[in-house]
Design an enzyme around this catalytic site. Sequence first.
Site, short mmCIF file in Angstrom:
data_model
loop_
_atom_site.label_atom_id
_atom_site.label_comp_id
_atom_site.label_asym_id
_atom_site.label_seq_id
_atom_site.Cartn_x
_atom_site.Cartn_y
_atom_site.Cartn_z
N THR A 12 4.10 -0.18 -1.84
CA THR A 12 4.52 0.47 -0.59
C THR A 12 5.64 -0.29 0.10
O THR A 12 6.54 0.31 0.69
CB THR A 12 3.31 0.56 0.37
OG1 THR A 12 2.36 1.45 -0.20
CG2 THR A 12 3.70 1.06 1.74
N SER A 54 1.43 0.50 -7.62
CA SER A 54 0.52 -0.38 -8.39
C SER A 54 -0.60 0.40 -9.04
O SER A 54 -1.33 -0.16 -9.89
CB SER A 54 -0.01 -1.51 -7.52
OG SER A 54 -1.00 -1.05 -6.64
N THR A 85 -0.66 -2.65 -2.85
CA THR A 85 -1.98 -3.17 -2.45
C THR A 85 -3.13 -2.58 -3.28
O THR A 85 -4.18 -3.20 -3.38
CB THR A 85 -2.25 -2.87 -0.96
OG1 THR A 85 -2.21 -1.46 -0.75
CG2 THR A 85 -1.25 -3.56 -0.06
N ASP A 86 -2.90 -1.40 -3.88
CA ASP A 86 -4.04 -0.70 -4.49
C ASP A 86 -4.69 -1.49 -5.63
O ASP A 86 -5.91 -1.47 -5.79
CB ASP A 86 -3.62 0.69 -4.99
CG ASP A 86 -3.33 1.63 -3.84
OD1 ASP A 86 -3.73 1.31 -2.69
OD2 ASP A 86 -2.71 2.68 -4.06
N1 ASP Z 1 -0.04 3.00 -3.62
C1 ASP Z 1 0.57 1.77 -3.15
C2 ASP Z 1 0.55 0.77 -4.30
O1 ASP Z 1 -0.47 0.19 -4.57
C3 ASP Z 1 -0.18 1.24 -1.98
C4 ASP Z 1 0.38 0.00 -1.36
O2 ASP Z 1 1.25 -0.68 -1.87
O3 ASP Z 1 -0.08 -0.34 -0.26
O4 ASP Z 1 1.56 0.58 -4.93
#
Ligand code: ASP
Length: 328
Positions: A12, A54, A85-86
């Site tokens: 993100t 991710s 974060t995922d």
């Molecule tokens: N969908 C995103 C990822 O994991 C979520 C994030 O980065 O917060 O790439």
Amino acid sequence: MKKICLIATGGTIVSKDGGSGLEPELTPQELLSYVPELKGIAEISVRELFRLDSTNINPQHWEKMAGCIREEYGDFDGFVVIHGTDTMAYTAAALSYLVQNSRKPIILTGSQKSVYNRDTDARRNLIDAFCYAADARSHGVYIVFDGTAILGTHARKTRTHSYNAFSSINCPEAAVLQEGRIIRYFEPECAGEVRFYGNMNPRVLSVRPYPGISPEMLIRTMDCYDGLVIECFGTSGIPAYGGFDAAVRAWAQAGRAIVATTQVPHEGSDMSVYRVGKDLMDLGLLEAFDMTPEAVLAKLMWVLGNAGSRVELERMFSERVWMDTFRE
Ligand code: ASP
């Protein structure tokens, strides 16, 4: 000034919405241009490995990240890995096994809101991550996020939207960061020389039993996998109805490595407490104790990819790596 290598993988933090939903678009250089203060913290060089949500990170990407750290290891004092974060907790655990005893810090961070948003958490997380990576007392693999440093083997994403997205599970947070100051609560020792590994074996099935589960999936898929993680109920019980326990026995008898962990978020597993766990202990199941399911999965893939024998597999799984189990 410390030399830090920024390894960009997406997330993100570098995402934009071009009409089809958020996806990673910004280059690492564009990302850095939003946080000019970083130039005062470290001398930064950039390696962009991927530009992925991710959700699409898999064990081959972990091998590439570890390979990049290995190649650049001699030239830098530390690493900051930009990541979605995922699946960040899985990657943090995987890097803890693939790069062991690193006196140089390997810090993962990202953000809940893209860097160009007015109320983004990206700026703070980047500044904290670089401060942590540039500090002489930091070593090993951590997630630095929302003002806390969490051991790479104990992190779990516990919030989908809030800035405090990660929790430290079955282990205190190692440090908090306040406006560039690091307040450390504990510092695990790094013993021995840095060791690099490759070869994650992705042939691991993870199942999470639920009331009414049938053994069908276990019976049909055994040939596709070398290892099985069972996220048991409670302290660790395996359903004894409908043939589920018999299917687990068949996997063990066919030489598959099986790890019992718990789907309860805190306090870990103990198969010896109830008969529904104890009855299966003769199968030589490996136990997760206080490891997170993310760390269990990554460690089993690492062990299966690097152990030469069953005895070595059991030893490697049970040995403590970067504080991944407190149970001696
Ligand atoms: N969908 C995103 C990822 O994991 C979520 C994030 O980065 O917060 O790439």
